[in-house]
Design a protein around this motif. Structure first.
Motif, PDB file in Angstrom:
ATOM      1  N   THR A 181      48.900  52.522  46.332  1.00  0.00           N
ATOM      2  CA  THR A 181      49.248  53.733  47.072  1.00  0.00           C
ATOM      3  C   THR A 181      48.308  53.892  48.261  1.00  0.00           C
ATOM      4  O   THR A 181      47.094  53.704  48.135  1.00  0.00           O
ATOM      5  N   THR A 182      48.856  54.232  49.393  1.00  0.00           N
ATOM      6  CA  THR A 182      48.034  54.456  50.583  1.00  0.00           C
ATOM      7  C   THR A 182      48.191  55.886  51.085  1.00  0.00           C
ATOM      8  O   THR A 182      49.177  56.562  50.779  1.00  0.00           O
ATOM      9  N   THR A 183      47.221  56.315  51.837  1.00  0.00           N
ATOM     10  CA  THR A 183      47.256  57.624  52.492  1.00  0.00           C
ATOM     11  C   THR A 183      46.936  57.432  53.960  1.00  0.00           C
ATOM     12  O   THR A 183      45.963  56.750  54.305  1.00  0.00           O
ATOM     13  N   THR A 184      47.745  58.012  54.809  1.00  0.00           N
ATOM     14  CA  THR A 184      47.510  57.937  56.253  1.00  0.00           C
ATOM     15  C   THR A 184      47.187  59.326  56.786  1.00  0.00           C
ATOM     16  O   THR A 184      47.963  60.264  56.602  1.00  0.00           O
ATOM     17  N   ALA A 185      46.028  59.439  57.418  1.00  0.00           N
ATOM     18  CA  ALA A 185      45.604  60.700  58.019  1.00  0.00           C
ATOM     19  C   ALA A 185      45.536  60.500  59.539  1.00  0.00           C
ATOM     20  O   ALA A 185      44.864  59.580  60.025  1.00  0.00           O
ATOM     21  N   LEU A 186      46.221  61.350  60.289  1.00  0.00           N
ATOM     22  CA  LEU A 186      46.268  61.232  61.747  1.00  0.00           C
ATOM     23  C   LEU A 186      45.457  62.348  62.391  1.00  0.00           C
ATOM     24  O   LEU A 186      45.557  63.513  61.998  1.00  0.00           O
ATOM     25  N   SER A 187      44.667  61.967  63.360  1.00  0.00           N
ATOM     26  CA  SER A 187      43.931  62.953  64.165  1.00  0.00           C
ATOM     27  C   SER A 187      44.114  62.600  65.634  1.00  0.00           C
ATOM     28  O   SER A 187      44.422  61.456  65.980  1.00  0.00           O
ATOM     29  N   GLY A 188      43.929  63.581  66.484  1.00  0.00           N
ATOM     30  CA  GLY A 188      44.103  63.340  67.918  1.00  0.00           C
ATOM     31  C   GLY A 188      43.186  64.214  68.743  1.00  0.00           C
ATOM     32  O   GLY A 188      42.905  65.359  68.381  1.00  0.00           O
ATOM     33  N   ALA A 216      44.724  56.854  63.498  1.00  0.00           N
ATOM     34  CA  ALA A 216      45.313  56.887  62.154  1.00  0.00           C
ATOM     35  C   ALA A 216      44.358  56.190  61.195  1.00  0.00           C
ATOM     36  O   ALA A 216      44.058  55.006  61.363  1.00  0.00           O
ATOM     37  N   ALA A 217      43.862  56.932  60.200  1.00  0.00           N
ATOM     38  CA  ALA A 217      42.977  56.372  59.182  1.00  0.00           C
ATOM     39  C   ALA A 217      43.806  56.114  57.924  1.00  0.00           C
ATOM     40  O   ALA A 217      44.368  57.038  57.337  1.00  0.00           O
ATOM     41  N   VAL A 218      43.915  54.844  57.518  1.00  0.00           N
ATOM     42  CA  VAL A 218      44.729  54.454  56.363  1.00  0.00           C
ATOM     43  C   VAL A 218      43.793  54.028  55.236  1.00  0.00           C
ATOM     44  O   VAL A 218      42.940  53.158  55.429  1.00  0.00           O
ATOM     45  N   SER A 219      43.969  54.628  54.062  1.00  0.00           N
ATOM     46  CA  SER A 219      43.087  54.328  52.939  1.00  0.00           C
ATOM     47  C   SER A 219      43.895  54.031  51.687  1.00  0.00           C
ATOM     48  O   SER A 219      45.066  54.395  51.572  1.00  0.00           O
ATOM     49  N   GLY A 220      43.266  53.346  50.747  1.00  0.00           N
ATOM     50  CA  GLY A 220      43.867  53.015  49.461  1.00  0.00           C
ATOM     51  C   GLY A 220      42.770  52.586  48.516  1.00  0.00           C
ATOM     52  O   GLY A 220      41.583  52.594  48.886  1.00  0.00           O
ATOM     53  N   SER A 221      43.127  52.203  47.293  1.00  0.00           N
ATOM     54  CA  SER A 221      42.124  51.768  46.332  1.00  0.00           C
ATOM     55  C   SER A 221      41.488  50.448  46.763  1.00  0.00           C
ATOM     56  O   SER A 221      40.400  50.095  46.307  1.00  0.00           O
ATOM     57  N   LEU A 258      56.159  55.562  70.288  1.00  0.00           N
ATOM     58  CA  LEU A 258      55.181  55.488  71.372  1.00  0.00           C
ATOM     59  C   LEU A 258      54.548  54.101  71.424  1.00  0.00           C
ATOM     60  O   LEU A 258      54.365  53.537  72.492  1.00  0.00           O
ATOM     61  N   GLN A 259      54.218  53.572  70.239  1.00  0.00           N
ATOM     62  CA  GLN A 259      53.631  52.239  70.157  1.00  0.00           C
ATOM     63  C   GLN A 259      53.772  51.746  68.722  1.00  0.00           C
ATOM     64  O   GLN A 259      53.514  52.481  67.774  1.00  0.00           O
ATOM     65  N   SER A 260      54.199  50.508  68.566  1.00  0.00           N
ATOM     66  CA  SER A 260      54.319  49.920  67.231  1.00  0.00           C
ATOM     67  C   SER A 260      53.390  48.721  67.121  1.00  0.00           C
ATOM     68  O   SER A 260      52.900  48.196  68.128  1.00  0.00           O
ATOM     69  N   GLY A 261      53.139  48.303  65.873  1.00  0.00           N
ATOM     70  CA  GLY A 261      52.332  47.113  65.642  1.00  0.00           C
ATOM     71  C   GLY A 261      50.866  47.256  65.978  1.00  0.00           C
ATOM     72  O   GLY A 261      50.188  46.256  66.243  1.00  0.00           O
ATOM     73  N   VAL A 262      50.340  48.483  65.949  1.00  0.00           N
ATOM     74  CA  VAL A 262      48.913  48.673  66.242  1.00  0.00           C
ATOM     75  C   VAL A 262      48.104  48.225  65.025  1.00  0.00           C
ATOM     76  O   VAL A 262      48.276  48.760  63.929  1.00  0.00           O
ATOM     77  N   PRO A 263      47.232  47.242  65.162  1.00  0.00           N
ATOM     78  CA  PRO A 263      46.517  46.696  63.992  1.00  0.00           C
ATOM     79  C   PRO A 263      45.468  47.658  63.448  1.00  0.00           C
ATOM     80  O   PRO A 263      44.937  48.507  64.180  1.00  0.00           O
ATOM     81  N   LEU A 264      45.174  47.507  62.172  1.00  0.00           N
ATOM     82  CA  LEU A 264      44.087  48.269  61.556  1.00  0.00           C
ATOM     83  C   LEU A 264      42.768  47.549  61.801  1.00  0.00           C
ATOM     84  O   LEU A 264      42.656  46.343  61.606  1.00  0.00           O
ATOM     85  N   VAL A 265      41.773  48.294  62.212  1.00  0.00           N
ATOM     86  CA  VAL A 265      40.421  47.773  62.373  1.00  0.00           C
ATOM     87  C   VAL A 265      39.511  48.675  61.564  1.00  0.00           C
ATOM     88  O   VAL A 265      39.364  49.864  61.873  1.00  0.00           O
ATOM     89  N   SER A 266      38.949  48.108  60.496  1.00  0.00           N
ATOM     90  CA  SER A 266      38.113  48.890  59.574  1.00  0.00           C
ATOM     91  C   SER A 266      38.868  50.119  59.068  1.00  0.00           C
ATOM     92  O   SER A 266      38.320  51.220  58.973  1.00  0.00           O
ATOM     93  N   GLY A 267      40.144  49.932  58.779  1.00  0.00           N
ATOM     94  CA  GLY A 267      40.945  50.999  58.195  1.00  0.00           C
ATOM     95  C   GLY A 267      41.511  51.991  59.182  1.00  0.00           C
ATOM     96  O   GLY A 267      42.128  52.987  58.771  1.00  0.00           O
ATOM     97  N   GLN A 268      41.334  51.732  60.488  1.00  0.00           N
ATOM     98  CA  GLN A 268      41.830  52.674  61.490  1.00  0.00           C
ATOM     99  C   GLN A 268      42.639  51.962  62.562  1.00  0.00           C
ATOM    100  O   GLN A 268      42.343  50.834  62.948  1.00  0.00           O
ATOM    101  N   ALA A 269      43.687  52.669  63.021  1.00  0.00           N
ATOM    102  CA  ALA A 269      44.477  52.191  64.154  1.00  0.00           C
ATOM    103  C   ALA A 269      44.366  53.244  65.257  1.00  0.00           C
ATOM    104  O   ALA A 269      44.542  54.439  65.003  1.00  0.00           O
ATOM    105  N   THR A 270      44.071  52.787  66.469  1.00  0.00           N
ATOM    106  CA  THR A 270      43.838  53.712  67.582  1.00  0.00           C
ATOM    107  C   THR A 270      44.840  53.437  68.700  1.00  0.00           C
ATOM    108  O   THR A 270      45.075  52.282  69.067  1.00  0.00           O
ATOM    109  N   TYR A 271      45.404  54.531  69.224  1.00  0.00           N
ATOM    110  CA  TYR A 271      46.342  54.412  70.343  1.00  0.00           C
ATOM    111  C   TYR A 271      45.963  55.419  71.409  1.00  0.00           C
ATOM    112  O   TYR A 271      45.839  56.616  71.140  1.00  0.00           O
TER     113      TYR A 271
END
Length: 512
Positions: free
Chosen positions: A333-340, A352-357, A373-386
């Motif tokens: 299970t994952t959780t995605t938290a978005l901040s701007g 976008a901070a994505v976390s899981g076990s 707006l943008q797809s395929g943004v990679p996760l870097v240390s659990g975060q994707a930035t746009y």
């Protein structure tokens, strides 16, 4: 066709997350701890049947019913145990006890239109399949042999298949025939007629007996399945028992080594109801029961959740055959938290901070409404930035969708955030280009923006702060302190506000 519910609006609302107002129903004092705590109405999904999975379905029903927004219908699962009657929309009926009793209410002369599904710990029989019943597998259980633990059992710690067959045939009647250091007349037990566990165990006895039916000895006594009452205090008792159900009883039983049989647990429906949207939304491959969100409830009941076909399993895939694919749901299970944040005009940085076990593997898609707006943004240390540009000033609702890497064990998740995008600003100044000796320069800084600017403007020479003041009507008029003789390069800085981005303006004044 036994469909009794009008679903055109009801289920469409449930699947889209809309809330449909339901008529208030009185609370129901449950006779059994696994009975629903409300009186179900015709719109609800009502189930009866197996003792084995009754607690699992109670926990799953609780999870479904507690969703936000509230689903358009509730799930009500009545326990097999405790006897008496249960109250259905059409009136009270005798409580169905066991898989067979539950499935009997779905077809033939016993058909009851108030009952939508039957819990079952065995696959549908040939008769039930001919009647059109279909089973949704959802969990893995293991059948084992159980003996007393509240008092020391005379049974050995391990029994072979041949020994189990001999006990139930009556060829072995005393524990001393297996272990000479033990003695006691064996008291074999078997679940009541109509029990799914009984039919599964009888089939296992046949398999252990080389494919020949086993005629039960007269010493084999019927008991309520998964009730430890007649086992836990009898040192000579033995019975087939669900490993999951035994775990819920604590330490009253000891489970034998040497033989075990895996089996699926099912929720059974009528063929005519198979495609019903409410049934699919609960029991289907993409339904609640097969979702990773439901896994903890299934595990809390002592079982393991099966995987869906997307992950090599059969959860939620209707069948009329016994399931032999016990691939488990190993999804994370994952959780995605978005901040701007917005620090520049018409721009925002979305994180976008994505976390899981374990560390999720995948990409993130950023959206505003249905617009990607943008797809395929990679996760870097659990975060994707746009970094978003070209946005109109004001409040925007953005969404981040985690897309797991192909073949990974991660579940998708979504986060949302409202972000206030600031308006751009620019500065102009009206200071004189030169000032006579002994005089001080006076001028006005004007902040231009699509949104009325507020806040402060500060004038620097290098890093030295010369003067600062608050805008009045987008302007600040000040007199500078005496400047050094010669050309002075100054910088006006507007700090910005909650709605307007800051800006800077360089200018020179020559002090004579």
């Amino acid at each position: 066709m036994f469909v009794r519910k009008s679903l055109a609006c009801l289920v469409a609302a449930a699947l889209t997350g809309s809330v449909v107002a339901l008529t208030a129903v009185p609370a129901l004092a449950a006779t059994d701890a696994d009975d629903p705590m409300f009186t179900p109405v015709a719109a609800d999904l009502i189930g009866v049947g197996s003792d084995t999975s009754q607690h699992a379905l109670t926990l799953l029903a609780d999870g479904w019913n507690a969703q936000t927004p509230a689903p358009a219908f509730k799930v009500a699962s009545f326990a097999a145990t405790s006897g008496g009657t249960i109250t259905l929309p059409g009136g009270a009926i005798n409580r169905p006890n066991g898989s067979g009793a539950g499935k009997a209410l779905l077809y033939g002369s016993g058909n009851n239109a108030d009952v939508d599904f039957a819990r079952s710990s065995s696959a549908v029989s040939a008769t039930e399949a001919q009647a059109g019943l279909q089973a949704f597998p959802f969990a893995l259980d293991t059948l084992v042999m159980a003996v007393s633990n509240s008092v020391p059992s005379n049974a050995p710690t391990s029994l072979t298949p041949a020994q189990i067959v001999s006990i139930y045939k009556g060829d072995i009647t005393n524990w001393s025939q297996i272990d000479s250091s033990k003695s006691g007349v064996i008291a074999p037990k078997i679940p009541q007629a109509g029990s799914g566990t009984r039919s599964f165990f009888v089939a296992q006895l046949k398999a252990m007996n080389g494919g020949v039916d086993v005629t039960l000895a007269s010493s084999v006594a019927e008991v309520q399945e998964h009730d430890d009452t007649l086992i836990k205090n009898d040192p000579n008792a033995i019975a087939p028992f669900s490993k999951g159900r035994a775990g819920l009883l604590g330490t009253t039983l000891r489970l034998e080594d040497g033989w075990k049989a895996d089996r699926a647990l099912y929720n059974v429906v009528r063929q005519a109801d198979l495609a019903r949207a409410d049934i699919q939304s609960v029991f289907g491959e993409n339904g609640y029961v097969c979702s990773t969100a439901a896994r903890s409830a299934i595990e809390a009941a002592g079982f393991q959740q099966l995987a869906t076909s997307a992950h090599g399993g059969v959860c939620g895939a209707p069948t009329q055959s016994a399931t032999s694919n016990f691939t488990l749901n190993q999804q994370v299970t994952t959780t995605t938290a978005l901040s701007g944040t917005s620090t520049k005009g018409g721009a925002a940085t979305l994180v976008a901070a994505v976390s899981g076990s374990s560390a999720p593997d995948g990409t993130v898609t950023f959206r505003e409404g249905d617009v990607v707006l943008q797809s395929g943004v990679p996760l870097v240390s659990g975060q994707a930035t746009y970094d978003l540009t070209g946005a109109t000033p004001g409040s925007h609702s953005y969404r981040a969708e985690f897309v797991p890497a192909s073949g990974s064990q991660f579940d998708p998740s979504t986060g949302a955030a409202d972000v206030l995008v600031k308006a751009a600003s620019s500065l102009s100044e009206s200071f004189p280009a030169s000032v006579q000796a002994g005089k001080r320069a006076q001028g006005t800084i004007t902040v231009a923006s699509a949104v009325a600017p507020t806040g402060k403007v500060t004038i620097f020479k290098g890093t030295k702060k010369l003067v600062s003041g608050s805008l009045v009507g987008s302007k600040l008029t000040v007199k500078l302190p005496a400047l050094a003789k010669g050309k002075n390069t100054l910088r006006a800085v507007y700090a910005g506000s909650s709605t307007v981005a800051g800006s800077t303006k360089k200018f020179t004044i020559t002090q004579k």
